[in-house]
Design a protein around this motif. Structure first.
Motif, PDB file in Angstrom:
ATOM      1  N   ASP A  26      60.436 -21.602  42.018  1.00  0.00           N
ATOM      2  CA  ASP A  26      59.759 -20.659  41.115  1.00  0.00           C
ATOM      3  C   ASP A  26      58.780 -19.766  41.875  1.00  0.00           C
ATOM      4  O   ASP A  26      57.648 -19.516  41.444  1.00  0.00           O
ATOM      5  CB  ASP A  26      59.020 -21.408  39.999  1.00  0.00           C
ATOM      6  CG  ASP A  26      59.971 -22.184  39.106  1.00  0.00           C
ATOM      7  OD1 ASP A  26      61.037 -21.638  38.781  1.00  0.00           O
ATOM      8  OD2 ASP A  26      59.650 -23.332  38.747  1.00  0.00           O
ATOM      9  N   CYS A  27      59.239 -19.261  43.016  1.00  0.00           N
ATOM     10  CA  CYS A  27      58.331 -18.506  43.871  1.00  0.00           C
ATOM     11  C   CYS A  27      57.837 -17.206  43.230  1.00  0.00           C
ATOM     12  O   CYS A  27      56.809 -16.665  43.633  1.00  0.00           O
ATOM     13  CB  CYS A  27      58.980 -18.201  45.220  1.00  0.00           C
ATOM     14  SG  CYS A  27      60.491 -17.203  45.150  1.00  0.00           S
ATOM     15  N   ASN A  28      58.546 -16.717  42.231  1.00  0.00           N
ATOM     16  CA  ASN A  28      58.076 -15.498  41.567  1.00  0.00           C
ATOM     17  C   ASN A  28      56.791 -15.722  40.773  1.00  0.00           C
ATOM     18  O   ASN A  28      56.086 -14.769  40.435  1.00  0.00           O
ATOM     19  CB  ASN A  28      59.162 -14.931  40.658  1.00  0.00           C
ATOM     20  CG  ASN A  28      59.614 -15.907  39.595  1.00  0.00           C
ATOM     21  OD1 ASN A  28      59.766 -17.099  39.856  1.00  0.00           O
ATOM     22  ND2 ASN A  28      59.853 -15.414  38.387  1.00  0.00           N
ATOM     23  N   THR A  29      56.486 -16.996  40.491  1.00  0.00           N
ATOM     24  CA  THR A  29      55.247 -17.318  39.775  1.00  0.00           C
ATOM     25  C   THR A  29      54.411 -18.337  40.547  1.00  0.00           C
ATOM     26  O   THR A  29      53.660 -19.109  39.959  1.00  0.00           O
ATOM     27  CB  THR A  29      55.553 -17.868  38.370  1.00  0.00           C
ATOM     28  OG1 THR A  29      56.407 -19.018  38.480  1.00  0.00           O
ATOM     29  CG2 THR A  29      56.249 -16.812  37.504  1.00  0.00           C
ATOM     30  N   ALA A  30      54.538 -18.355  41.866  1.00  0.00           N
ATOM     31  CA  ALA A  30      53.831 -19.348  42.680  1.00  0.00           C
ATOM     32  C   ALA A  30      52.315 -19.233  42.508  1.00  0.00           C
ATOM     33  O   ALA A  30      51.765 -18.138  42.370  1.00  0.00           O
ATOM     34  CB  ALA A  30      54.199 -19.165  44.151  1.00  0.00           C
ATOM     35  N   ALA A  31      51.649 -20.378  42.531  1.00  0.00           N
ATOM     36  CA  ALA A  31      50.198 -20.402  42.342  1.00  0.00           C
ATOM     37  C   ALA A  31      49.455 -19.873  43.564  1.00  0.00           C
ATOM     38  O   ALA A  31      48.387 -19.271  43.449  1.00  0.00           O
ATOM     39  CB  ALA A  31      49.745 -21.832  42.048  1.00  0.00           C
ATOM     40  N   VAL A  32      50.011 -20.081  44.747  1.00  0.00           N
ATOM     41  CA  VAL A  32      49.401 -19.598  45.984  1.00  0.00           C
ATOM     42  C   VAL A  32      49.875 -18.173  46.239  1.00  0.00           C
ATOM     43  O   VAL A  32      51.081 -17.916  46.309  1.00  0.00           O
ATOM     44  CB  VAL A  32      49.771 -20.509  47.168  1.00  0.00           C
ATOM     45  CG1 VAL A  32      49.171 -19.980  48.468  1.00  0.00           C
ATOM     46  CG2 VAL A  32      49.315 -21.944  46.907  1.00  0.00           C
ATOM     47  N   ALA A  33      48.957 -17.251  46.383  1.00  0.00           N
ATOM     48  CA  ALA A  33      49.306 -15.838  46.489  1.00  0.00           C
ATOM     49  C   ALA A  33      50.279 -15.556  47.628  1.00  0.00           C
ATOM     50  O   ALA A  33      51.211 -14.756  47.486  1.00  0.00           O
ATOM     51  CB  ALA A  33      48.034 -15.008  46.666  1.00  0.00           C
ATOM     52  N   ALA A  34      50.097 -16.208  48.755  1.00  0.00           N
ATOM     53  CA  ALA A  34      50.964 -15.955  49.917  1.00  0.00           C
ATOM     54  C   ALA A  34      52.388 -16.432  49.699  1.00  0.00           C
ATOM     55  O   ALA A  34      53.306 -16.012  50.419  1.00  0.00           O
ATOM     56  CB  ALA A  34      50.372 -16.630  51.152  1.00  0.00           C
ATOM     57  N   ASP A  35      52.592 -17.330  48.715  1.00  0.00           N
ATOM     58  CA  ASP A  35      53.929 -17.874  48.454  1.00  0.00           C
ATOM     59  C   ASP A  35      54.711 -17.061  47.422  1.00  0.00           C
ATOM     60  O   ASP A  35      55.900 -17.309  47.211  1.00  0.00           O
ATOM     61  CB  ASP A  35      53.822 -19.311  47.957  1.00  0.00           C
ATOM     62  CG  ASP A  35      53.369 -20.273  49.043  1.00  0.00           C
ATOM     63  OD1 ASP A  35      53.431 -19.898  50.237  1.00  0.00           O
ATOM     64  OD2 ASP A  35      52.955 -21.398  48.700  1.00  0.00           O
ATOM     65  N   VAL A  36      54.062 -16.115  46.768  1.00  0.00           N
ATOM     66  CA  VAL A  36      54.744 -15.348  45.727  1.00  0.00           C
ATOM     67  C   VAL A  36      55.837 -14.485  46.346  1.00  0.00           C
ATOM     68  O   VAL A  36      55.635 -13.809  47.354  1.00  0.00           O
ATOM     69  CB  VAL A  36      53.753 -14.455  44.959  1.00  0.00           C
ATOM     70  CG1 VAL A  36      54.483 -13.586  43.941  1.00  0.00           C
ATOM     71  CG2 VAL A  36      52.701 -15.311  44.259  1.00  0.00           C
ATOM     72  N   CYS A  37      57.022 -14.507  45.748  1.00  0.00           N
ATOM     73  CA  CYS A  37      58.122 -13.661  46.203  1.00  0.00           C
ATOM     74  C   CYS A  37      58.296 -12.484  45.237  1.00  0.00           C
ATOM     75  O   CYS A  37      57.775 -12.492  44.132  1.00  0.00           O
ATOM     76  CB  CYS A  37      59.416 -14.465  46.300  1.00  0.00           C
ATOM     77  SG  CYS A  37      59.985 -15.182  44.737  1.00  0.00           S
ATOM     78  N   CYS A  38      59.015 -11.491  45.688  1.00  0.00           N
ATOM     79  CA  CYS A  38      59.279 -10.302  44.867  1.00  0.00           C
ATOM     80  C   CYS A  38      57.967  -9.698  44.353  1.00  0.00           C
ATOM     81  O   CYS A  38      57.783  -9.497  43.146  1.00  0.00           O
ATOM     82  CB  CYS A  38      60.209 -10.646  43.709  1.00  0.00           C
ATOM     83  SG  CYS A  38      61.887 -11.059  44.243  1.00  0.00           S
TER      84      CYS A  38
END
Length: 233
Positions: A26-38
């Motif tokens: 679920d990287c599109n909603t990741a809690a860590v900012a650096a892990d967010v995709c797209c």
């Protein structure tokens, strides 16, 4: 040649005719900012993922971000698999695997149009920490050709751009730790002039990107690199 095998393999692997995209963890909603995709600008950061028939797009954390539309049209009517922290900057992976297959390793395709249309109507595999620079791997593995780039290779602006498939009509194999500068003994002397480095000898594929993804049929572990080899051989 390779395109025929690619299309046949995709027909078997990617049925039924429906688009699918997957955000790993679920990287599109990741809690860590650096892990967010797209996560980029331009309004079409990851638009049309896997669009059209038999399209597949899989992206992991920290990828397709930090620029304008970095993954627009990726995997449309084809299969695109992107590892962690890859496809960063403006149009970095725009249109990869359009009607083809592209597998991008971790930490790769950084820079403006770094991997633009990589694997379009062809097959391409990029290892980890490769294709970092402006236009460096643009258009490779397209038009029925196969491109394989190892780890830590093609890391400068235009480093491997001269090998683009619409100009250099043969398969490309670039081993690990290679072609990280322009020069007569490198892959490319310039953006348009081919160097003397041997890019025609087949090499072992790089390690698969670090996640599993689901086929259209059922949850199956498929090696992205293995899939690319099936498509082309």
């Amino acid at each position: 040649m390779f395109l025929t095998g690619l299309l046949a393999a995709l027909a078997l692997l990617l049925q039924p005719a429906a688009a699918q995209f997957t955000y790993v963890d679920d990287c599109n909603t990741a809690a860590v900012a650096a892990d967010v995709c797209c996560d980029g600008t331009g309004g079409q950061v990851c638009s049309y993922l896997g669009g059209g028939n038999n399209g597949l797009f899989t992206v992991s954390k920290g990828s397709c971000r930090d620029g304008e539309n970095p993954c627009f049209d990726a995997g449309r009517e084809g299969a695109a698999v992107i590892g962690e922290n890859s496809c960063k900057d403006n149009y970095a992976c725009h249109g990869i695997a359009f009607r083809g297959s592209a597998n991008i390793g971790d930490g790769s395709c950084h820079g403006v149009s770094a991997c633009y249309l990589f694997g379009k109507e062809g097959t391409g595999v990029i290892g980890g920490s490769s294709c970092k620079g402006e236009n460096t791997c643009r258009y490779l593995g397209t038009n029925g050709q196969y491109a394989q780039i190892g780890n830590n290779s093609c890391n400068c602006d235009y480093c491997c751009a001269c090998l683009r498939s619409d100009r250099y009509a043969q398969d490309v194999y670039i081993p690990d730790n290679s072609c990280n500068a322009l020069g007569s003994d490198q892959c490319c002397e310039s953006a348009t002039i081919v160097g003397s480095f041997d890019t025609t000898t087949p090499i072992p594929p790089p390690a698969p990107v670090s996640f599993r993804f689901v086929s259209f049929h059922s949850p199956v572990a498929i090696s992205p690199v293995g899939m690319a080899r099936i498509c082309c051989c």
